[in-house]
Design a protein around this motif. Structure first.
Motif, PDB file in Angstrom:
ATOM      1  N   VAL A  88      26.653  42.707  26.384  1.00 28.89           N
ATOM      2  CA  VAL A  88      27.512  43.493  26.847  1.00 28.89           C
ATOM      3  C   VAL A  88      27.354  43.884  28.254  1.00 28.89           C
ATOM      4  O   VAL A  88      26.270  43.776  28.863  1.00 28.89           O
ATOM      5  N   SER A  89      28.462  43.860  29.208  1.00 33.51           N
ATOM      6  CA  SER A  89      28.129  43.781  30.693  1.00 33.51           C
ATOM      7  C   SER A  89      29.127  44.901  31.323  1.00 33.51           C
ATOM      8  O   SER A  89      30.285  44.933  30.532  1.00 33.51           O
ATOM      9  N   LEU A  90      28.665  45.270  32.435  1.00 32.85           N
ATOM     10  CA  LEU A  90      29.436  46.032  33.158  1.00 32.85           C
ATOM     11  C   LEU A  90      29.593  45.518  34.627  1.00 32.85           C
ATOM     12  O   LEU A  90      28.568  44.953  35.057  1.00 32.85           O
ATOM     13  N   SER A  91      30.672  45.224  35.125  1.00 33.28           N
ATOM     14  CA  SER A  91      30.936  44.608  36.327  1.00 33.28           C
ATOM     15  C   SER A  91      31.663  45.403  37.680  1.00 33.28           C
ATOM     16  O   SER A  91      32.383  46.214  37.013  1.00 33.28           O
ATOM     17  N   PHE A  92      31.408  45.213  38.834  1.00 33.37           N
ATOM     18  CA  PHE A  92      31.717  45.651  40.004  1.00 33.37           C
ATOM     19  C   PHE A  92      32.341  44.508  40.918  1.00 33.37           C
ATOM     20  O   PHE A  92      31.543  43.723  41.083  1.00 33.37           O
ATOM     21  N   ARG A  93      33.633  44.672  40.824  1.00 35.18           N
ATOM     22  CA  ARG A  93      34.235  43.316  41.439  1.00 35.18           C
ATOM     23  C   ARG A  93      34.914  44.108  42.909  1.00 35.18           C
ATOM     24  O   ARG A  93      35.567  44.949  42.963  1.00 35.18           O
ATOM     25  N   TYR A  94      34.787  43.187  44.012  1.00 37.85           N
ATOM     26  CA  TYR A  94      35.412  43.300  45.438  1.00 37.85           C
ATOM     27  C   TYR A  94      36.524  42.229  45.395  1.00 37.85           C
ATOM     28  O   TYR A  94      35.974  41.073  45.548  1.00 37.85           O
ATOM     29  N   TYR A  95      37.667  42.713  45.800  1.00 35.70           N
ATOM     30  CA  TYR A  95      38.603  41.533  46.072  1.00 35.70           C
ATOM     31  C   TYR A  95      39.200  41.594  47.509  1.00 35.70           C
ATOM     32  O   TYR A  95      39.375  42.514  48.171  1.00 35.70           O
ATOM     33  N   MET A  96      38.917  40.451  48.170  1.00 36.03           N
ATOM     34  CA  MET A  96      39.239  40.029  49.329  1.00 36.03           C
ATOM     35  C   MET A  96      40.689  40.097  49.705  1.00 36.03           C
ATOM     36  O   MET A  96      41.485  39.527  48.941  1.00 36.03           O
ATOM     37  N   GLU A  97      41.278  40.725  50.709  1.00 36.53           N
ATOM     38  CA  GLU A  97      42.788  40.609  50.969  1.00 36.53           C
ATOM     39  C   GLU A  97      43.237  39.545  51.491  1.00 36.53           C
ATOM     40  O   GLU A  97      42.591  38.591  52.043  1.00 36.53           O
TER      41      GLU A  97
END
Length: 85
Positions: A76-85
């Protein structure tokens, strides 16, 4: 949003342990199957937080003295993502 994944491949299992008298090592290969599901939601225009569940199955046949060896792995994992514009 909600997502699913699945796949198949070929993997290798390395197994070793140490006894007072010796070190024993085995290596076998076999088929690997994986499946997973998760959900990701945006917390800002370029940032998302998500969680996922993954299940993996590897069958490698028989180690010496062990018949029909199988490995089941769950995560089980928790993720934080940053999407470049």
């Amino acid at each position: 949003g909600f997502w699913l994944k699945g796949g198949a491949g070929f993997g290798t299992l390395d197994f070793s342990f140490v006894t007072p008298a010796q070190r024993i090592t085995y290596q076998e290969s076999g088929w690997n199957f994986t499946t997973g599901a998760g959900y990701e939601f945006r917390v800002a225009d370029t940032t998302a937080v998500g969680f996922a569940y993954d299940y993996r199955y590897l069958t490698v046949g028989a180690f010496e003295g062990l018949e029909d060896t199988k490995v089941h792995s769950q995560a089980v994992s928790l993720s934080f993502r940053y999407y470049m514009e």
